[in-house]
Motif scaffolding. Structure first.
Motif, PDB file in Angstrom:
ATOM      1  N   THR A  19       0.981  -1.048   0.163  1.00  0.00           N
ATOM      2  CA  THR A  19      -0.002   0.101  -0.070  1.00  0.00           C
ATOM      3  C   THR A  19       0.690   1.521  -0.021  1.00  0.00           C
ATOM      4  O   THR A  19       0.219   2.424   0.252  1.00  0.00           O
ATOM      5  N   GLY A  20       2.187   0.778   0.036  1.00  0.00           N
ATOM      6  CA  GLY A  20       3.047   2.458  -0.093  1.00  0.00           C
ATOM      7  C   GLY A  20       2.896   3.532  -1.136  1.00  0.00           C
ATOM      8  O   GLY A  20       2.625   2.562  -2.175  1.00  0.00           O
ATOM      9  N   ASP A  21       4.201   4.858  -1.031  1.00  0.00           N
ATOM     10  CA  ASP A  21       4.175   5.216  -2.424  1.00  0.00           C
ATOM     11  C   ASP A  21       4.834   3.653  -3.330  1.00  0.00           C
ATOM     12  O   ASP A  21       4.869   4.290  -4.454  1.00  0.00           O
ATOM     13  N   LEU A  22       5.720   3.631  -3.094  1.00  0.00           N
ATOM     14  CA  LEU A  22       6.602   2.781  -3.538  1.00  0.00           C
ATOM     15  C   LEU A  22       5.681   2.298  -5.131  1.00  0.00           C
ATOM     16  O   LEU A  22       5.472   2.009  -6.580  1.00  0.00           O
ATOM     17  N   ARG A  25       2.599   4.130  -6.810  1.00  0.00           N
ATOM     18  CA  ARG A  25       3.382   4.789  -7.751  1.00  0.00           C
ATOM     19  C   ARG A  25       4.064   4.590  -8.971  1.00  0.00           C
ATOM     20  O   ARG A  25       4.257   4.718 -10.373  1.00  0.00           O
ATOM     21  N   ARG A  51      -0.140  -4.011   6.551  1.00  0.00           N
ATOM     22  CA  ARG A  51      -1.008  -4.167   8.322  1.00  0.00           C
ATOM     23  C   ARG A  51      -2.054  -3.536   7.536  1.00  0.00           C
ATOM     24  O   ARG A  51      -3.482  -4.217   8.433  1.00  0.00           O
ATOM     25  N   GLU A  52      -2.889  -2.713   6.704  1.00  0.00           N
ATOM     26  CA  GLU A  52      -3.848  -1.884   7.138  1.00  0.00           C
ATOM     27  C   GLU A  52      -5.113  -3.466   6.534  1.00  0.00           C
ATOM     28  O   GLU A  52      -4.577  -4.072   6.009  1.00  0.00           O
ATOM     29  N   ASP A  90       1.626  -8.412   9.346  1.00  0.00           N
ATOM     30  CA  ASP A  90       2.443  -7.726  10.125  1.00  0.00           C
ATOM     31  C   ASP A  90       3.412  -7.758  10.424  1.00  0.00           C
ATOM     32  O   ASP A  90       4.077  -9.225  10.498  1.00  0.00           O
ATOM     33  N   ALA A  91       4.518  -7.674   9.518  1.00  0.00           N
ATOM     34  CA  ALA A  91       6.113  -8.566   9.228  1.00  0.00           C
ATOM     35  C   ALA A  91       6.779  -8.655  10.507  1.00  0.00           C
ATOM     36  O   ALA A  91       7.195  -9.556  10.446  1.00  0.00           O
ATOM     37  N   THR A 118       9.360  -1.857   1.715  1.00  0.00           N
ATOM     38  CA  THR A 118       9.327  -1.168   2.963  1.00  0.00           C
ATOM     39  C   THR A 118       9.636  -0.602   3.525  1.00  0.00           C
ATOM     40  O   THR A 118      11.313  -0.894   2.831  1.00  0.00           O
ATOM     41  N   GLU A 145      14.800  -3.292  -1.500  1.00  0.00           N
ATOM     42  CA  GLU A 145      14.827  -2.323  -2.026  1.00  0.00           C
ATOM     43  C   GLU A 145      15.928  -0.904  -1.566  1.00  0.00           C
ATOM     44  O   GLU A 145      16.441  -1.522  -0.138  1.00  0.00           O
ATOM     45  N   LYS A 146      16.280  -0.026  -2.071  1.00  0.00           N
ATOM     46  CA  LYS A 146      17.367   0.627  -1.414  1.00  0.00           C
ATOM     47  C   LYS A 146      16.974   1.448   0.069  1.00  0.00           C
ATOM     48  O   LYS A 146      15.590   2.059  -0.056  1.00  0.00           O
TER      49      LYS A 146
HETATM   50  P1  NAP Z   1       5.576   3.831   2.640  1.00  0.00           P
HETATM   51  O1  NAP Z   1       4.460   4.636   1.517  1.00  0.00           O
HETATM   52  O2  NAP Z   1       6.504   4.733   3.512  1.00  0.00           O
HETATM   53  O3  NAP Z   1       5.219   2.560   2.473  1.00  0.00           O
HETATM   54  C1  NAP Z   1       5.696   1.447   3.692  1.00  0.00           C
HETATM   55  C2  NAP Z   1       4.521   0.128   3.337  1.00  0.00           C
HETATM   56  O4  NAP Z   1       5.344  -0.888   4.033  1.00  0.00           O
HETATM   57  C3  NAP Z   1       3.035   0.771   3.968  1.00  0.00           C
HETATM   58  O5  NAP Z   1       2.446  -0.380   2.819  1.00  0.00           O
HETATM   59  C4  NAP Z   1       3.140   0.273   5.419  1.00  0.00           C
HETATM   60  O6  NAP Z   1       1.570   0.022   5.105  1.00  0.00           O
HETATM   61  C5  NAP Z   1       4.156  -0.748   4.864  1.00  0.00           C
HETATM   62  N1  NAP Z   1       4.824  -1.410   6.224  1.00  0.00           N
HETATM   63  C6  NAP Z   1       5.251  -0.392   7.238  1.00  0.00           C
HETATM   64  N2  NAP Z   1       5.319  -1.013   8.236  1.00  0.00           N
HETATM   65  C7  NAP Z   1       5.300  -2.645   8.137  1.00  0.00           C
HETATM   66  C8  NAP Z   1       5.088  -3.690   8.930  1.00  0.00           C
HETATM   67  N3  NAP Z   1       5.457  -4.074  10.103  1.00  0.00           N
HETATM   68  N4  NAP Z   1       4.924  -5.163   8.288  1.00  0.00           N
HETATM   69  C9  NAP Z   1       3.634  -4.853   7.274  1.00  0.00           C
HETATM   70  N5  NAP Z   1       3.809  -4.050   6.236  1.00  0.00           N
HETATM   71  C10 NAP Z   1       4.302  -2.807   7.182  1.00  0.00           C
HETATM   72  O7  NAP Z   1       7.342   3.598   2.022  1.00  0.00           O
HETATM   73  P2  NAP Z   1       7.479   4.085   0.009  1.00  0.00           P
HETATM   74  O8  NAP Z   1       7.594   4.927   0.016  1.00  0.00           O
HETATM   75  O9  NAP Z   1       6.665   2.750  -0.431  1.00  0.00           O
HETATM   76  O10 NAP Z   1       8.841   2.870  -0.009  1.00  0.00           O
HETATM   77  C11 NAP Z   1       9.445   1.593   0.458  1.00  0.00           C
HETATM   78  C12 NAP Z   1      10.577   1.398   0.234  1.00  0.00           C
HETATM   79  O11 NAP Z   1      11.355   1.284  -0.954  1.00  0.00           O
HETATM   80  C13 NAP Z   1      11.454   1.799   1.818  1.00  0.00           C
HETATM   81  O12 NAP Z   1      12.911   1.134   1.434  1.00  0.00           O
HETATM   82  C14 NAP Z   1      11.990   3.413   0.220  1.00  0.00           C
HETATM   83  O13 NAP Z   1      13.144   3.786   1.114  1.00  0.00           O
HETATM   84  C15 NAP Z   1      12.476   2.623  -0.891  1.00  0.00           C
HETATM   85  N6  NAP Z   1      12.364   3.288  -1.715  1.00  0.00           N
HETATM   86  C16 NAP Z   1      10.991   4.258  -1.778  1.00  0.00           C
HETATM   87  C17 NAP Z   1      10.950   5.295  -3.520  1.00  0.00           C
HETATM   88  C18 NAP Z   1       9.639   5.966  -2.975  1.00  0.00           C
HETATM   89  O14 NAP Z   1      10.069   6.246  -4.472  1.00  0.00           O
HETATM   90  N7  NAP Z   1       8.706   6.399  -2.407  1.00  0.00           N
HETATM   91  C19 NAP Z   1      12.094   4.980  -4.534  1.00  0.00           C
HETATM   92  C20 NAP Z   1      13.151   4.525  -3.574  1.00  0.00           C
HETATM   93  C21 NAP Z   1      13.322   3.411  -3.011  1.00  0.00           C
HETATM   94  P3  NAP Z   1       1.443  -0.655   6.844  1.00  0.00           P
HETATM   95  O15 NAP Z   1       1.388   0.541   7.642  1.00  0.00           O
HETATM   96  O16 NAP Z   1      -0.406  -0.429   6.362  1.00  0.00           O
HETATM   97  O17 NAP Z   1       1.228  -1.038   7.356  1.00  0.00           O
END
Ligand code: NAP
Length: 488
Positions: A19-22, A25, A51-52, A90-91, A118, A145-146
């Motif tokens: 459900t996260g941004d990466l 998007r 977790r949602e 939940d991880a 994550t 992921e980085k």
């Molecule tokens: P984000 O938007 O904060 O998403 C985090 C995800 O992890 C959510 O789906 C969250 O959902 C889930 N999560 C958090 N705690 C959890 C748990 N205990 N168990 C299971 N799921 C859990 O982060 P993001 O931007 O997508 O980035 C993810 C990774 O990619 C990071 O390492 C970031 O550095 C890397 N990255 C991101 C981008 C980018 O453009 N966004 C680019 C390059 C690299 P819940 O809270 O519902 O659990």
């Protein structure tokens, strides 16, 4: 005639952080595009995890608008979503993992990809549970992921923990810059043409510049960014990987280890930068209030809740590769937030001709430059000197042979994640970082971070919407060179 894409086997792709941004998007739209091209085999499953408390329909609903925006007809979006599901997990807790394991085990023949999108703090928990629930079976792979750590020690911790469950051959450390068309094209240009390789050395190349510039500030990601900074966020991974692709020796083949062995040699040949020379070879900056796209924007410290920080939002470095091919050829690297343009470019600047036969009236003789643009529009330009057309004497002009990929091939270029995701399914790690590469990159970056910390100095301020602090200009100009900002 265009080559048709190689088929892939049916797979299960599990996205932790679904459900996260990466994921929303980038990853799901990338998979959708591959689906539209007929590359997601029937029966394959894409499963989001977070977790949602969502069910399959709730998750699909949360993705619909991103997929429609990605350019698919509604019917195609629905067809794709039919292959997408969701499991709340939940991880860090065991609840729900039994039923998740049962779901995955329904398709023992499928290639299994566990994509860890994550925060890296969860990588170890997730891998441990994947191991203890017996999910590392058959053709399984894990994608990291980085950032992989914030220094060598923390990277080793993550790699050790992942390595207790997955072999190195199953571990895909993603650097999406390596999936970009231009980076692939660098291989084709260098090793598919007889023209470049004889000139690709200190005898003919004056210097190389790599710029990764962003117009955005840190926005809401301030808390994450403040723990990283530009060197960790961009240089240690993306920019060093680009440098390796420019500088590596010709690999004997395109097999994954042949390419990665050559990249590793480059990383290990980087001249160390530490307390003794960091002031000479590095410049750190932090943006203050200024303008972006005609609008006033706040400074970094104002965006941060804490308000105090020495984290760099800009860095410029002069790197050197200590080997026969590159002795004495500087690689100027720079990256930053709140710069005037969003652009990622590699510029290879060739040496000046040894003697000019043209008089002063012909105009200045510029050096040839090969510009590889990674974004916003991927393409390659080779700047050449030609005669200005028509009568009026022999006047020289510097013009580009310009190949924008979108124009040249009349197709939009696939996003880097599209290529990389399918490479994981195929089990091809060529464009992924091997553990020793990550370690070598940290071994070079750690002493720079330590030198900055030891200096106790704050980064130099620069106004948002400018090309960083003036010291970054001085870094290259004191060598009699300038940053390439006029490649249009
Ligand atoms: P984000 O938007 O904060 O998403 C985090 C995800 O992890 C959510 O789906 C969250 O959902 C889930 N999560 C958090 N705690 C959890 C748990 N205990 N168990 C299971 N799921 C859990 O982060 P993001 O931007 O997508 O980035 C993810 C990774 O990619 C990071 O390492 C970031 O550095 C890397 N990255 C991101 C981008 C980018 O453009 N966004 C680019 C390059 C690299 P819940 O809270 O519902 O659990």
């Amino acid at each position: 005639m265009t080559a048709s894409p190689q088929p892939v086997e049916p797979f299960d792709l599990v996205i932790f952080g679904g459900t996260g941004d990466l994921a929303v998007r980038k990853l799901l739209p990338a998979l959708f595009h591959r689906f539209l091209d007929g590359q997601i085999p029937a029966g394959s499953r894409i499963i989001g995890i977070a977790r949602e408390a969502l069910d399959d329909d709730g998750y699909r609903g949360s993705l619909r608008s991103a997929l429609v925006e990605a350019g698919g007809a509604q019917a195609k979006v629905e067809e794709f979503l039919g292959q997408v599901g969701y499991r709340p997990l939940d991880a860090r807790k065991d609840e729900g993992w039994d039923s998740f394991a049962a779901l995955i085990s329904e398709q023992p023949e499928h290639v299994r990809v566990f994509y860890l999108s994550t925060s890296p703090e969860l990588f170890v928990d997730i891998c441990n549970r994947l191991g203890s629930y017996g999910l590392n079976r058959g053709q399984s792979r894990v994608v990291l992921e980085k950032p992989i750590g914030r220094d060598l020690a923390s990277a080793n911790q993550i790699n050790d923990a992942v390595g207790r469950v997955f072999d190195e051959s199953q571990t895909f450390r993603i650097d999406h810059y390596l999936g970009k068309e231009t980076v692939q094209n660098l291989l084709a240009l260098r090793f598919g043409n007889a023209l470049f390789e004889p000139l690709w050395n200190a005898g003919h190349i004056d210097h190389v510049q790599i710029t990764v510039a962003e117009t955005l500030g840190v926005g809401r990601r301030g808390a994450y960014y403040d723990r990283a900074g530009a060197l960790r966020d961009m240089v240690q991974n993306h920019i060093l990987q680009l440098l390796c692709m420019v500088a590596m020796e010709p690999p004997a083949s395109l097999t994954p280890d042949a390419v990665r062995d050559e990249k590793l040699k480059v990383l290990r040949s980087l001249r160390p930068i530490d307390e003794s020379n960091a002031a000479q070879f590095t410049v750190r900056g932090q943006y203050r209030a200024g303008a972006a796209e005609g609008q006033g924007v706040p400074g970094y410290l104002e965006e941060l809740e804490g308000g105090k920080s020495h984290t760099e939002t800009f860095v410029a470095l002069k790197a050197e590769i200590e080997n026969w091919r590159w002795a004495g050829v500087p690689f100027y690297l720079r990256t930053g937030k709140r710069l005037p343009e969003r652009v990622s470019e590699i510029v290879v600047v060739f040496k000046a001709v040894p003697h000019s036969i043209f008089g002063a009236s012909a105009g200045p003789l510029a050096q040839n430059r090969l510009v590889l643009r990674l974004q916003p529009d991927e393409g390659v330009k080779l700047w050449l000197t030609i005669k200005h057309p028509g009568p009026g004497g022999l006047r020289l002009r510097h013009v580009p042979l310009d190949m924008s990929f979108a124009e040249a091939f009349g197709v939009s270029q696939p996003d880097a994640y599209e290529r990389l995701l399918l490479d994981v399914v195929r089990g091809n790690p060529t464009l992924f970082m091997r553990r020793d590469e990550v370690e070598a990159a940290w071994q070079w970056a750690d002493p720079i971070l330590a030198a900055w910390a030891a200096s106790g100095e704050a980064p130099r301020p620069y106004t948002a919407g400018t090309w960083g602090p003036s010291a970054a200009v001085a870094l290259i100009e004191r060598d009699g060179r300038t940053w390439d900002e006029d490649s249009e």
